[in-house]
Design a protein around this motif. Sequence first.
Motif, PDB file in Angstrom:
ATOM      1  N   GLU A  12      -3.443  -8.888 -16.503  1.00  0.00           N
ATOM      2  CA  GLU A  12      -3.169 -10.189 -15.857  1.00  0.00           C
ATOM      3  C   GLU A  12      -2.341  -9.637 -14.441  1.00  0.00           C
ATOM      4  OE1 GLU A  12      -2.108 -14.490 -17.281  1.00  0.00           O
ATOM      5  OE2 GLU A  12      -0.875 -12.755 -18.121  1.00  0.00           O
ATOM      6  N   TRP A  13      -1.507  -8.635 -14.540  1.00  0.00           N
ATOM      7  CA  TRP A  13      -0.612  -8.433 -13.411  1.00  0.00           C
ATOM      8  C   TRP A  13      -1.430  -8.058 -12.260  1.00  0.00           C
ATOM      9  CZ3 TRP A  13       4.305  -9.065 -13.100  1.00  0.00           C
ATOM     10  CH2 TRP A  13       4.905  -8.792 -14.008  1.00  0.00           C
ATOM     11  N   ALA A  14      -2.822  -7.440 -12.508  1.00  0.00           N
ATOM     12  CA  ALA A  14      -3.703  -7.242 -11.262  1.00  0.00           C
ATOM     13  C   ALA A  14      -4.389  -8.310 -10.992  1.00  0.00           C
ATOM     14  CB  ALA A  14      -4.769  -5.879 -11.727  1.00  0.00           C
ATOM     15  N   THR A  15      -4.793  -9.326 -11.835  1.00  0.00           N
ATOM     16  CA  THR A  15      -5.518 -10.688 -11.481  1.00  0.00           C
ATOM     17  C   THR A  15      -4.648 -11.605 -10.753  1.00  0.00           C
ATOM     18  OG1 THR A  15      -4.755 -11.677 -13.420  1.00  0.00           O
ATOM     19  CG2 THR A  15      -6.838 -10.320 -13.485  1.00  0.00           C
ATOM     20  N   ARG A  62      -1.208   2.011 -12.084  1.00  0.00           N
ATOM     21  CA  ARG A  62      -0.133   2.838 -13.184  1.00  0.00           C
ATOM     22  C   ARG A  62      -0.167   2.116 -14.450  1.00  0.00           C
ATOM     23  NH1 ARG A  62       2.686   7.715 -13.664  1.00  0.00           N
ATOM     24  NH2 ARG A  62       3.052   7.891 -15.780  1.00  0.00           N
ATOM     25  N   ALA A  63       0.175   0.829 -14.419  1.00  0.00           N
ATOM     26  CA  ALA A  63       0.518   0.271 -15.643  1.00  0.00           C
ATOM     27  C   ALA A  63      -0.732  -0.101 -16.278  1.00  0.00           C
ATOM     28  CB  ALA A  63       1.182  -1.315 -15.093  1.00  0.00           C
ATOM     29  N   LEU A  64      -1.928  -0.369 -15.523  1.00  0.00           N
ATOM     30  CA  LEU A  64      -3.200  -0.611 -16.044  1.00  0.00           C
ATOM     31  C   LEU A  64      -3.670   0.786 -16.799  1.00  0.00           C
ATOM     32  CD1 LEU A  64      -4.832  -2.596 -13.315  1.00  0.00           C
ATOM     33  CD2 LEU A  64      -4.222  -3.491 -15.362  1.00  0.00           C
ATOM     34  N   ALA A  91      -2.051 -10.307  -8.421  1.00  0.00           N
ATOM     35  CA  ALA A  91      -1.419  -9.697  -7.268  1.00  0.00           C
ATOM     36  C   ALA A  91      -2.226  -9.856  -6.072  1.00  0.00           C
ATOM     37  CB  ALA A  91      -1.395  -8.067  -7.859  1.00  0.00           C
ATOM     38  N   GLY A  92      -3.198 -10.787  -6.047  1.00  0.00           N
ATOM     39  CA  GLY A  92      -3.652 -11.075  -4.862  1.00  0.00           C
ATOM     40  C   GLY A  92      -5.404 -10.400  -4.678  1.00  0.00           C
ATOM     41  N   ALA A  93      -5.983 -10.854  -3.717  1.00  0.00           N
ATOM     42  CA  ALA A  93      -7.454 -10.602  -3.675  1.00  0.00           C
ATOM     43  C   ALA A  93      -7.225  -8.866  -3.313  1.00  0.00           C
ATOM     44  CB  ALA A  93      -8.035 -11.252  -2.541  1.00  0.00           C
ATOM     45  N   GLU A  94      -6.289  -8.561  -2.699  1.00  0.00           N
ATOM     46  CA  GLU A  94      -6.274  -6.948  -2.410  1.00  0.00           C
ATOM     47  C   GLU A  94      -6.317  -6.164  -3.843  1.00  0.00           C
ATOM     48  OE1 GLU A  94      -4.136  -9.172  -1.299  1.00  0.00           O
ATOM     49  OE2 GLU A  94      -4.436  -9.581   0.887  1.00  0.00           O
ATOM     50  N   LEU A  95      -6.091  -6.677  -4.593  1.00  0.00           N
ATOM     51  CA  LEU A  95      -5.753  -5.806  -5.778  1.00  0.00           C
ATOM     52  C   LEU A  95      -7.012  -6.198  -6.765  1.00  0.00           C
ATOM     53  CD1 LEU A  95      -3.028  -4.947  -4.931  1.00  0.00           C
ATOM     54  CD2 LEU A  95      -2.537  -4.733  -7.295  1.00  0.00           C
ATOM     55  N   HIS A  96      -7.673  -7.037  -6.429  1.00  0.00           N
ATOM     56  CA  HIS A  96      -9.003  -7.534  -7.076  1.00  0.00           C
ATOM     57  C   HIS A  96      -9.953  -6.441  -7.439  1.00  0.00           C
ATOM     58  CE1 HIS A  96      -9.013 -11.899  -6.907  1.00  0.00           C
ATOM     59  NE2 HIS A  96      -7.910 -11.398  -7.643  1.00  0.00           N
ATOM     60  N   PRO A  97     -10.323  -5.446  -6.416  1.00  0.00           N
ATOM     61  CA  PRO A  97     -11.006  -4.263  -6.996  1.00  0.00           C
ATOM     62  C   PRO A  97     -10.322  -3.252  -8.266  1.00  0.00           C
ATOM     63  CG  PRO A  97     -10.876  -4.192  -4.406  1.00  0.00           C
ATOM     64  CD  PRO A  97     -10.125  -5.388  -5.104  1.00  0.00           C
ATOM     65  N   GLU A  98      -9.274  -3.256  -7.936  1.00  0.00           N
ATOM     66  CA  GLU A  98      -8.627  -2.416  -9.222  1.00  0.00           C
ATOM     67  C   GLU A  98      -8.718  -3.252 -10.620  1.00  0.00           C
ATOM     68  OE1 GLU A  98      -7.317  -2.409  -6.299  1.00  0.00           O
ATOM     69  OE2 GLU A  98      -7.272  -0.365  -5.793  1.00  0.00           O
ATOM     70  N   ALA A  99      -8.652  -4.613 -10.252  1.00  0.00           N
ATOM     71  CA  ALA A  99      -8.573  -5.569 -11.521  1.00  0.00           C
ATOM     72  C   ALA A  99     -10.085  -5.412 -12.075  1.00  0.00           C
ATOM     73  CB  ALA A  99      -8.309  -6.681 -11.257  1.00  0.00           C
ATOM     74  N   ALA A 100     -10.943  -5.389 -11.529  1.00  0.00           N
ATOM     75  CA  ALA A 100     -12.359  -5.190 -11.853  1.00  0.00           C
ATOM     76  C   ALA A 100     -12.573  -3.946 -12.367  1.00  0.00           C
ATOM     77  CB  ALA A 100     -13.407  -5.564 -10.493  1.00  0.00           C
ATOM     78  N   VAL A 101     -12.215  -2.666 -11.866  1.00  0.00           N
ATOM     79  CA  VAL A 101     -12.638  -1.430 -12.285  1.00  0.00           C
ATOM     80  C   VAL A 101     -11.705  -1.537 -13.866  1.00  0.00           C
ATOM     81  CG1 VAL A 101     -11.608   0.901 -12.302  1.00  0.00           C
ATOM     82  CG2 VAL A 101     -12.672  -0.376 -10.349  1.00  0.00           C
ATOM     83  N   GLU A 139       0.713  -1.199   0.074  1.00  0.00           N
ATOM     84  CA  GLU A 139       0.020   0.090  -0.187  1.00  0.00           C
ATOM     85  C   GLU A 139       1.002   1.333   0.190  1.00  0.00           C
ATOM     86  OE1 GLU A 139      -3.092  -0.402  -0.512  1.00  0.00           O
ATOM     87  OE2 GLU A 139      -3.036  -2.649  -0.198  1.00  0.00           O
ATOM     88  N   GLY A 140       0.326   2.607  -0.103  1.00  0.00           N
ATOM     89  CA  GLY A 140       0.955   3.715  -0.085  1.00  0.00           C
ATOM     90  C   GLY A 140       1.143   4.230  -1.336  1.00  0.00           C
ATOM     91  N   GLY A 141       1.550   5.692  -1.418  1.00  0.00           N
ATOM     92  CA  GLY A 141       2.032   6.078  -2.850  1.00  0.00           C
ATOM     93  C   GLY A 141       2.755   5.538  -3.688  1.00  0.00           C
ATOM     94  N   GLY A 142       3.859   4.700  -2.972  1.00  0.00           N
ATOM     95  CA  GLY A 142       4.594   4.126  -3.921  1.00  0.00           C
ATOM     96  C   GLY A 142       4.581   2.642  -3.765  1.00  0.00           C
ATOM     97  N   GLY A 143       3.682   2.113  -3.470  1.00  0.00           N
ATOM     98  CA  GLY A 143       3.267   0.584  -3.297  1.00  0.00           C
ATOM     99  C   GLY A 143       2.777  -0.140  -4.404  1.00  0.00           C
ATOM    100  N   VAL A 144       3.026  -1.379  -4.313  1.00  0.00           N
ATOM    101  CA  VAL A 144       2.544  -2.435  -5.380  1.00  0.00           C
ATOM    102  C   VAL A 144       1.206  -2.076  -5.924  1.00  0.00           C
ATOM    103  CG1 VAL A 144       2.152  -4.467  -6.002  1.00  0.00           C
ATOM    104  CG2 VAL A 144       4.129  -4.013  -4.379  1.00  0.00           C
ATOM    105  N   ARG A 145       0.126  -1.719  -5.154  1.00  0.00           N
ATOM    106  CA  ARG A 145      -0.918  -1.477  -5.510  1.00  0.00           C
ATOM    107  C   ARG A 145      -0.836  -0.184  -6.439  1.00  0.00           C
ATOM    108  NH1 ARG A 145      -6.019  -2.285  -3.767  1.00  0.00           N
ATOM    109  NH2 ARG A 145      -5.319  -2.883  -1.699  1.00  0.00           N
TER     110      ARG A 145
END
Length: 809
Positions: free
Chosen positions: A366-369, A334-336, A371-381, A323-329
């Motif tokens: 596919e990166w977002a899918t 940004r890549a998406l 990256a774990g359930a925590e990033l599934h909201p971003e993947a869905a969007v 998490e955070g401004g420079g986190g994996v999320r």
Amino acid sequence: ECERGGGAAKRALWKWACAETARQTSPAGGDGFGGDGVASYSRFESALYGAFAGDLRWMLGACDGDWESSAWAHFRALLDARVDGVIDGRDPGTPGPVLVDDDDDGSGVERKADSSLDGMSGEADAVGAGLLAGLNQSAAPRWPTPEALAAIPPTAEAILDALEPLGGGEHRRAQGCLILGRTRELVVDNVLRWLFPGMDPKTLDGDTDEASVHAALVDSPVRSPELLRFAAHLLLFLRELLPDGGGLQPDGSLDRHLNAVVARFVLHLVQSRRYHLVPRYARHLRASLLVETYSRFLTRLAPASAELKARYLDEACAWIPREGGGGVRAIVVRALDDSREVVDARGVPDAPSLSRGPAHRERVLEWATLAGAELHPEAAVHACALIRQLCLQRSAAARLRGCDRPHLTLDPRDFVCGEERARRVVARLLPADLQANAAERGRPGAATELSDWAAYLAACAAVGAWRDLAAARDARAALDAEEGGADWNDSNDSGGEGARLAAEAATAAIGAIVDLASPRLADSDGFYAPDVVDSFDPGVDGPGYWMDSPALVDAEEAAMETESRSPTVRLVAVALPERTDRTGGGDARGVGTDPHETAAALAEALELRVGTVADPVVAGAARCHVEVTRGCVGEGARAEGAKGQILVEITADIDRLNIPVAPGTPPAAIGATYDAAAVAARDVVGRARREIALVAADAIKGDLPRIRAAGRGGACADPPPLDVQSADGSDPEMIRLVCRAVCWPSLLLEGVEMEADLGSGSSAVCELIADAGRGLHELFSRRELTWMLHLQRQGEVNAIAAGARGGRD
């Protein structure tokens, strides 16, 4: 040394003796020693005695101009001089006192001369006095001598300046800055000049955006990988070692310089395929540059397998916070974003061409899918955004042309099948638990929209199944007609297996279309996510429909809609090749394949289309902008895209909409008129949003007004349909509006075509279109309404021929 060696005077005497020995044994020594046949190797003996004495003059004779040896000699001499000053209790820069033997053995008791030696002592003292009288002051035993002190630079800075003519390269200059504590000189005047000799220093100013910094670093060739590695480690070490980071700490005066060096080293690691080291060094970058650099890294690795992507994500999470401004999320998001916006891989806005077709956007998703359930909201969007864009290609794919065939087939030159790609995203790419995770983590609207798209794609698949069976049936009927001389229309009476299968497929597809158009209530089985059901009130919100329901709007999106921003649709698209007249009458053709000619034609046609908007307020506020942007090649993109893409932006200036209360204005200080004014404001903005979406949809379909093409003798030309490569707007609902205006007419026209093919006289789809309460007919362009009427008439003819209307005429 002084306590056990007889005191400071004897130490000074010993050092003076060493210095004199060094002078006498030096090939360049005084009094002619150098010219009396002293061997050249005696310089090493001289340097040894010079080191004992701390006399720089004789030590340098053995250094041979070497920077490191000379530096050691200088600092050894300076250290000895300062130690001598402390021992003698004097300033290190002043010479020592003359050393004259006064018969004091250092015990404090004057030695009594033996009577037998009185005469001899007197003679010796006289001889000594005579010798001293015959020598100049500098020859008297003293340490340090004025000549020795004059040869030693008084400070470390002076020493390094004296060594500068010896060179020594970048590392020696770095050593000098380290010794002197000149961190800024080390970083700015040395390290950056070594690594980036051609870079403009202003690139590292705080006002420069990270994309430009990244592009400048990519364009900077690595002069020496070893030097780059040394510089990166040196600066990172200094940041940890020096008090307060020495300016290299985050937000320090040298922070951006350190980030430039480390970022270039990270790019070098990427280019040399040392991927496991990338997160270990990238974590030291400031948050914004970390996101910029690492998202480009993920983009580079987009073609990798799912197994490799999962491993790279695990390595990233081991060093970079999630998490955070420079986190994996933030990095994945940004890549998406970059993949959807069709930007250049280096972030250069005006790059000439790039390889970013629709396949690339699927790979990045596919990166977002993974990256774990925590990033599934971003993947869905982002999956919703990608599917919207892919399905906006339907109009280009299912272009209905020509009325002289029983089944209107597709020209393979006209489309890349975005619908098929969208189906693959929903069915294969997205994890089974993605919708549930997205709904639980604050994105129930995105989860619901994915359900909408799944239902739509299922209906499209049903239509595709009918089309394939109908094509096979007609091919068999044509073959039978050739062999038996029968008319092809008789194939509908053949009652064969092919006709039966085609009819069943048509019936199933029509049912799927009608179901898709039905209201979506809160208790619809499996359609709405649980969180959406809890907040859905049909009595207030009204029934939900496909791509038209309050349940699709998440809290973040709702906040965007309440902001005072102008309704906008922004498209990047490839103009389809020149086509024949869409109505079959006249000689009108397209505007050509040159992107600049196409852009000019679209701009003119859009202005004409805006002029037909019935609402004068919206028509006066609408603004259209068209320009040619960089091309798109490879990865499933159209070949025409290499020449350049068309950027179309249509907006309704909110300042010209005469809104009594801007959206989002709080009711305070407005009084009782607030409710009425807010309702009026929503109504005006709602009309503007709808009209802007319809104009954009007509541009995508190629149904803008005809224009007089330049260079064609004043003949009318049709603006080309647009194959959408990117779709964005002031908020996601704007693009959903465009999707409804593009996808519904195309799908419903296929439903009318299937009804005509059945020849049973059914008209459920036509009635659905004509339902004034549902309002789907408002989404149709003039051309689409014309085709609907044509297909309906064809259906009546087929029904009469099949006897559904009481027999043939």
